[in-house]
Design an enzyme around this catalytic site. Structure first.
Site, PDB file in Angstrom:
ATOM      1  N   GLY A 176    -115.751  -7.418  36.038  1.00  0.00           N
ATOM      2  CA  GLY A 176    -116.621  -7.136  34.898  1.00  0.00           C
ATOM      3  C   GLY A 176    -117.105  -8.429  34.289  1.00  0.00           C
ATOM      4  O   GLY A 176    -116.906  -9.514  34.853  1.00  0.00           O
ATOM      5  N   LYS A 185    -112.158 -11.871  29.635  1.00  0.00           N
ATOM      6  CA  LYS A 185    -112.534 -11.219  30.899  1.00  0.00           C
ATOM      7  C   LYS A 185    -112.346  -9.728  30.708  1.00  0.00           C
ATOM      8  O   LYS A 185    -111.271  -9.294  30.270  1.00  0.00           O
ATOM      9  CB  LYS A 185    -111.627 -11.685  32.031  1.00  0.00           C
ATOM     10  CG  LYS A 185    -111.972 -13.040  32.557  1.00  0.00           C
ATOM     11  CD  LYS A 185    -111.233 -13.255  33.854  1.00  0.00           C
ATOM     12  CE  LYS A 185    -111.499 -14.640  34.383  1.00  0.00           C
ATOM     13  NZ  LYS A 185    -110.905 -14.834  35.692  1.00  0.00           N
ATOM     14  N   ASP A 216    -106.598 -21.342  46.888  1.00  0.00           N
ATOM     15  CA  ASP A 216    -108.065 -21.349  46.734  1.00  0.00           C
ATOM     16  C   ASP A 216    -108.475 -22.446  45.768  1.00  0.00           C
ATOM     17  O   ASP A 216    -109.311 -22.244  44.889  1.00  0.00           O
ATOM     18  CB  ASP A 216    -108.544 -19.972  46.252  1.00  0.00           C
ATOM     19  CG  ASP A 216    -110.056 -19.792  46.433  1.00  0.00           C
ATOM     20  OD1 ASP A 216    -110.670 -20.613  47.140  1.00  0.00           O
ATOM     21  OD2 ASP A 216    -110.599 -18.839  45.876  1.00  0.00           O
TER      22      ASP A 216
END
Ligand code: AMP
Length: 993
Positions: A638, A658, A751
Site C-alpha cells: 500500500g 506504511k 537484499d
C-alpha cells in the site's frame, strides 16, 4: 447623325497595351480589325457601321444607332461567331457613348438611355436568334448633351460584363437598341489565363482558370534544364484572375550539376555534387578524385576505400594497422587480453577487433583452432572494446592469440595484408584437487548420509560434486549422482551391504580427480524401537554438540570482538585468513543461541502465532496519535505516507507510515507485519527505527522514523557530483555500521542495495527493507534463479546465487556493490548487461571497474568485498574500522582510480584533501578528546558526523539525537562547537580578504 460621327472620333480612348498583360487574351477586339467588322444589323436601317479614325488617324469601326424620334424601335446588331478557345469564362468590355434624352431637341417621347446585351452559345456558326440569352441591360454612367457637343467634351463609357461558365466552342454577342442614341466605339471580348511561367527550374504551361471564382486549377510543373524534382514534383495553382498562386515543391539541379543564375551548370573536374539537397558542387574529399566533369561522386585513390553507408563528403579510408601494446593476464584457465588502439586507424571511427584463438599442439606439432567450447566475453569477433576475456581454455596449455583490428573497409581491402599482433599464453589452472575425506553420517538400512569438505585447491568456483558409488566387489556397474552441496543422502541401497563411494568436484575448468575410495555399510534390518532409540541417542548427541559449539563460538566471538577493539586502537586492516565456517553457521542457523553480551535476532517464524511475534517486538500505537499528511511513496502492500506522531508524554516527531491496503488476505497481513517483527528487534542509529504498529484499527500500519531524503539510490542520482569524498565515505560508514550491527545480531539481510538504504536530512544512512524472502518478492531487481527463488543478481555474491549460501559474508559482497553505487552516484551496477551475463562474468573473475573519481583505497575495499572466497572478504567490523581510518586521515583517499573532468565538488574536495594532508585538521575523535568528551566519538560517527564541518552545524537537538543525554556534557560540547564556528568564520574571512 453627323454629330455622332464627329464625336466618336473625339471619344477615342488612348491606345492600351493589352497584349502585354500576358494573363489577358483577346478573343475579339473591334478596334484591331482592319477591314469591315461584318456584323449583321437588323433591320437594315437600325445599327449602322461607320468607319472613323482615331487621333493617330488609324481607322476604327464603330456601330451607331440613333432613332430616338421614332416609335417601336427594336434594332439588333450581332457580332461574328466568337471562338472561346477553351475559356470557360469570358469578359466583355464595351466602350460607348449615349445621348442624354432630356437634351434632345423636340422632347423625350420614345427616347431610351439603355440598350441590352445578349449572347448565344453554339458549337457551329449556325445562328438562331430566338435563342439569345440576355446578359444585361447596359446603361451609361454618363450621357452627353447638346452642351457637351459644344464643349467637345468626351463622355466615353466603359462597361465590363463577364459570362460563364461557357461550354461550347463559340458564341455570338448581340446588342439590342430599343430607341436610344448610341455609338458603340469598341467591343472587346477577352478571357484570363495563367501565363507560361518558369519558376525554381520548373516550367508551368499556359493555363485556363476554372469558371468559378473560388476554384484553383492545380498544375504540375516540368523540371527543365538538367533539373529534377526535390522530394515531390513542383505544383502551382492557377486562380480565376489568371494569377499563379501557392507554389509547392521545386526542382533542383540533378547530381553532377549546380544552379548558377537560375540554370544548372555541370560540376568542374575535381568537384562533385551527389545530393539534391546540397546547393553547390563540392571539392572531392581527401583521398578521392573526380576525373570527369559532372561527377556525382568522387572515386577513391588506390589503396583507399569507401562503403555504401559512408557519406559522400567523407574521405576515402583504409584498413587499420595492428593493435598495439597487447598484454595478456592469465587467470587459471581464463585469459584476459588487453590492447591499445592501432597507430593508424585508417581514418575511420568504426574500428573493431577480432580474436583468433589457436591451441599449440603438444610437442610443437603445430597449431589448431580453438574449438567452440572456448568462450569469449563479450564476444570473439567485432569487439568494440580493447579487451576480451577468454574462458574455458584447457589448463596448462599453450595458446597463441592473434589480435586483428578491422574497420568498415577491411572487407573491401582484399589486397591489404592483414596486420596482426600475436600473444602467446600458457594457462595454469588445473581442475579442482580431489576431495580428500568423505564422512559417513546417519546410516539407515537403505540409505547413507555422506558429507565431505571442499577440495583443498578448488581452483575456481565449485559448480557441483559427482558422487559415484557401487556395491563392493561389483564395480562393473556403478551409479553417479550429483550434488551442489557438500553433503547428501544416498538412498535406495541394500541393507547390511558395503558400498564404495567416491566424490569429485567440478569447476568451470572441468572435473577434478575422484577421491580415494571410501567404504561404508548400510544398517541391518532393525526393529522400530531400536531405530527410535538410535534416533533419540543421535538427538541427544546433537543437542550436546550444539551446546558445546555455542560455548566455543561464544568464546571465539568475544575474542574476535576484543581483538577488533584492540585493532581499532592500534591499527586498521583485516586479515583474509579463513574463518571458521562453523562460526557462520552458528550465526545463521541458530537464532536462539545467545552469545554473552550480544543480543541475537529471533526469526519471527519460530513463533507459532505471527501476531504474538509482532507484539513481542513492536509497540501498538493508537491511531489517534498519528496524522497522515502526505503520500511519499508506494510499497508492495500500500501507500507509504508521512506525518507527525504525538505519543503521550513524548515530543512530536515526524514519521513514515506504511499502510496495508484494504481487501488484504490474512497471509498478506502477516507478511506485511513480518517486517515490523524484524525491525522491532533492532536498535541502532544506522538501522531504520520502528516506532510501532497499528493493528487494532484499519488500515493496519507500520510506523517508522521519517527519512527526509528518501532512498539512497534516487537521492544520489538527484545530487550527482554534489558531495565531497568525506561525505560519501561518511554515508558508507553509516551503512557498514548498521550492517555490522545486523551481522552481530545474526541477521542476514540478503537484499542490501542502495535502493534499500534511506537517507535523512543529516545525510545519515540507515538500512531498511527487512523480511527475507518477502522483501525479495517485493524487489523489482530480484530475478528467479534456475534453482527457484528470487535473487537480486547484481548485488548478490556468487555462492548465494549458485547454491543459496546467504551469510553475512554474502551481505559484505552486496555492501561492496553499494559502495560502488555510492561512489558512482547511483549508477546501475554492470549497466545494461543481462543478469545471465553478470553471473557469467562474475564467475569468470570480472569485477566492476572503479567508478570515476573514486579513491583507490575505497576501490580496493570494494574489490576485497568481491573476493570469490567468502572467507577472504572483510567482516563488517573491519570495514567500519577501515572507513573510520579514512575519515580520520583523508589524505589516504587522495589517490584516485581514474579521474574525470566532471565538474563536481570533488574539485573542492581535492583542495580540502590536499589541505588536510599538509596541515591536517583535527579529527572528531581528537576534538572530543581535547574537551574530555572522547567517549562520544563512536556515537558521533554513527550519527553521520564524520567531519568538523558537519559538527559545526550541530544543535542541542542533534546532540540528543546522537545520544549525548547528560545536560552538562551537552553544554560542554555546544560551547566548543560555538567556538569552532567562530574560528571557522574568522578563517574564512581571512581567506576572503
Ligand atoms: P518500501 O515499501 O519500504 O520499499 O517503501 C517505498 C518507498 O517509500 C521507498 O522507496 C521510500 O521512497 C519511501 N519510504 C519508505 N520508508 C520511508 C521512511 N522511513 N522515510 C522516508 N521515506 C520512506
Amino acid at each position: 447623325q453627323s454629330h455622332l460621327r464627329l464625336y466618336t472620333c473625339l471619344f477615342l480612348p488612348q491606345p492600351v497595351c493589352l497584349q502585354r498583360d500576358l494573363s489577358v487574351l483577346n478573343l475579339l477586339d473591334s478596334r484591331s480589325v482592319m477591314g469591315d467588322l461584318g456584323w449583321v444589323a437588323y433591320p437594315k436601317n437600325g445599327w449602322e457601321e461607320i468607319g472613323e479614325v482615331d487621333e493617330d488617324y488609324a481607322p476604327i469601326h464603330t456601330y451607331q444607332v440613333c432613332r430616338v424620334m421614332e416609335q417601336n424601335q427594336n434594332n439588333w446588331l450581332h457580332t461574328n461567331w466568337i471562338l472561346t478557345e477553351g475559356a470557360q469564362r469570358v469578359y466583355i468590355e464595351l466602350k460607348f457613348t449615349l445621348r442624354d434624352c432630356n437634351s434632345l431637341p423636340g422632347g423625350v417621347g420614345t427616347c431610351k438611355e439603355t440598350f441590352n446585351m445578349y449572347y448565344y452559345e453554339t458549337d457551329d456558326r449556325v445562328l438562331k436568334e430566338s435563342r439569345y440569352i440576355k446578359i444585361d441591360t447596359i446603361a451609361a454612367d454618363e450621357s452627353f448633351t447638346e452642351l457637351d457637343l459644344g464643349d467637345r467634351v468626351m463622355k466615353l463609357n466603359t462597361e465590363v460584363r463577364d459570362l460563364g461558365p461557357l461550354s461550347r466552342k463559340g458564341f455570338y454577342l448581340a446588342f439590342q437598341d430599343l430607341g436610344a442614341c448610341i455609338a458603340l466605339v469598341s467591343v472587346r471580348v477577352f478571357y484570363k489565363r495563367c501565363p507560361f511561367l518558369v519558376k525554381s527550374l520548373a516550367e508551368f504551361p499556359d493555363t485556363i482558370p476554372a469558371s468559378e471564382a473560388s476554384q484553383l486549377v492545380e498544375v504540375v510543373g516540368r523540371c527543365v534544364n538538367n533539373s529534377v524534382p526535390l522530394y515531390e514534383p513542383p505544383r502551382m495553382h492557377c486562380s480565376t484572375e489568371g494569377e499563379w498562386l501557392v507554389p509547392i515543391g521545386k526542382c533542383v539541379c540533378k547530381p553532377g550539376f549546380e544552379e548558377i543564375s537560375g540554370s544548372c551548370q555541370v560540376c568542374k573536374m575535381g568537384f562533385y555534387r551527389s545530393q539534391l539537397e546540397s546547393s553547390a558542387c563540392s571539392k572531392c574529399p581527401p583521398h578521392s578524385v573526380a576525373r570527369q566533369m559532372g561527377a556525382t561522386a568522387c572515386s577513391c585513390e588506390d589503396g583507399y576505400y569507401k562503403i555504401d553507408s559512408d557519406p559522400p563528403s567523407m574521405a576515402c579510408t583504409r584498413p587499420p594497422s595492428a593493435p598495439r601494446n597487447a598484454i595478456s593476464n592469465v587467470n587459471e584457465t581464463s585469459v584476459f587480453l588487453e590492447w591499445s588502439i592501432p597507430v593508424e586507424t585508417g581514418g575511420r571511427k568504426d574500428i573493431r577487433y577480432n580474436i583468433l584463438c589457436r591451441r599449440v599442439l603438444p610437442d610443437g606439432r603445430g597449431l589448431e583452432e580453438c574449438g567452440p567450447n572456448v568462450r569469449f566475453l563479450p564476444r570473439r569477433l567485432g569487439l568494440s572494446n580493447t579487451s576480451v576475456m577468454v574462458a574455458d581454455l584447457q589448463s596448462h596449455t599453450n595458446y597463441s592469440f592473434l589480435l586483428e583490428a578491422i574497420n568498415g573497409v577491411s572487407e573491401l581491402a582484399k589486397d591489404h595484408a592483414k596486420q596482426y599482433v600475436t600473444l602467446n599464453v600458457t594457462t595454469n589452472q588445473a581442475a579442482p584437487s580431489p576431495v580428500s575425506v568423505v564422512r559417513k553420517g546417519h546410516t539407515g538400512k537403505s540409505s547413507i548420509a555422506l558429507s565431505w569438505a571442499e577440495p583443498d585447491r578448488p581452483n575456481g568456483i565449485i559448480l557441483e560434486y559427482e558422487i559415484k558409488y557401487f556395491e563392493k566387489e561389483q564395480d562393473s556397474s556403478y551409479t553417479i549422482i550429483k550434488s551442489k552441496e557438500t553433503e547428501m543422502v544416498v538412498e535406495g541401497l541394500k541393507p547390511s551391504s558395503v558400498y564404495i563411494f567416491q566424490v569429485r568436484a567440478r569447476t568451470s575448468a572441468g572435473y577434478g580427480a575422484f577421491s580415494r575410495r571410501f567404504e561404508f555399510q548400510t544398517s541391518p534390518y532393525l526393529t522400530a524401537t531400536s531405530e527410535r532409540a538410535q534416533a533419540s541417542i543421535i538427538a541427544v548427541a546433537i543437542t550436546l554438540a550444539l551446546v558445546l559449539l555455542a560455548v566455543v563460538a561464544g568464546f571465539l566471538l568475544s575474542g574476535r570482538l576484543s581483538q577488533c577493539c584492540l585493532s581499532f586502537i592500534r591499527r586498521c586492516g583485516y586479515s583474509k585468513a579463513k574463518q571458521d565456517p562453523e562460526e557462520e553457521k552458528m550465526h545463521f542457523h541458530n537464532g536462539h543461541i545467545k552469545f554473552p553480551g550480544v543480543r541475537t535476532y529471533i526469526d519471527p517464524l519460530t513463533y507459532e502465532d505471527p501476531n504474538q511475534a509482532v507484539h513481542e517486538f513492536a509497540q501498538e500505537i493508537d491511531v489517534s496519535c498519528i496524522s497522515i499528511e502526505r503520500i511519499i511513496g508506494a510499497g508492495e502492500f500500500g501507500e507509504v505516507c508521512s506525518g507527525p506522531l504525538r505519543l503521550p508524554g513524548k515530543r512530536e516527531i515526524q514519521v513514515a507510515i506504511k499502510t496495508l491496503k484494504a481487501g488484504y488476505t490474512e497471509q498478506q497481513r502477516r507478511d506485511f507485519l513480518w517486517e515490523a517483527s524484524i525491525m522491532g528487534q533492532f536498535n541502532h542509529p544506522n538501522i531504520i527505527r520502528l516506532e510501532g504498529v497499528v493493528t487494532k484499527s484499519k488500515p493496519v500500519m507500520i510506523i517508522t522514523e521519517y527519512m527526509e531524503n528518501g532512498s539512497l539510490d534516487t537521492f544520489l542520482k538527484k545530487n550527482d557530483g554534489q558531495f565531497t569524498v568525506i561525505q560519501l565515505v561518511g554515508m558508507l560508514r553509516g551503512i557498514a555500521s548498521g550492517m555490522r550491527y545486523l551481522s552481530d545480531m545474526g541477521y542476514v539481510h540478503r537484499d542490501l542495495a542502495a535502493r534499500n538504504i534511506l537517507v535523512n536530512s543529516n545525510l545519515v544512512c540507515k538500512v531498511s527493507d527487512f523480511g527475507l524472502s518477502r522483501v525479495l518478492e517485493d524487489d523489482a531487481e530480484a530475478a528467479y534463479t534456475t534453482r527457484g527463488g528470487k535473487i537480486p543478481i547484481r548485488w548478490t555474491a556468487p555462492e548465494a546465487i549458485a547454491y543459496r549460501k546467504f551469510t553475512s559474508a554474502s551481505d559484505v559482497w552486496s555492501y561492496g556493490i553499494v559502495m560502488w553505487e555510492v561512489m558512482s552516484y547511483g549508477e546501475r551496477p554492470y549497466w545494461d548487461m543481462s543478469n545471465q551475463d553478470v553471473i557469467k562474468a562474475v564467475e569468470e573473475s570480472y569485477r566492476l571497474p572503479g567508478p570515476m573519481d573514486c579513491p583507490e583505497a575505497l576501490y580496493h575495499l570494494m574489490m576485497d568485498c568481491w573476493q570469490r572466497e567468502r572467507s577472504s572478504r572483510p567482516k563488517f567490523d573491519e570495514i567500519v574500522c577501515l572507513l573510520d581510518k579514512f575519515i580520520r586521515n583523508p589524505c589516504s583517499l587522495k589517490k584516485l582510480v581514474n579521474s574525470s573532468h566532471r565538474v563536481s565538488n570533488l574539485l573542492v574536495e581535492h583542495a580540502s584533501v590536499e589541505g588536510d594532508c599538509g596541515t591536517r585538521s583535527k579529527t572528531i575523535g581528537e576534538w572530543l578528546d581535547s574537551i574530555k568528551m572522547g567517549r562520544y566519538t563512536e556515537l558521533f560517527m554513527e550519527g553521520g558526523y564524520s567531519s568538523l564541518e558537519t559538527v559545526a552545524q550541530m544543535t542541542s537537538e542533534d546532540l540528543r539525537r546522537v545520544g549525548v543525554n547528560l545536560a552538562g556534557h551537552q553544554k560542554k560540547i555546544i560551547t566548543s562547537i560555538q567556538e569552532m564556528r567562530v574560528h571557522m568564520n574568522s578563517t574564512n574571512s581571512t581567506v576572503n580578504i
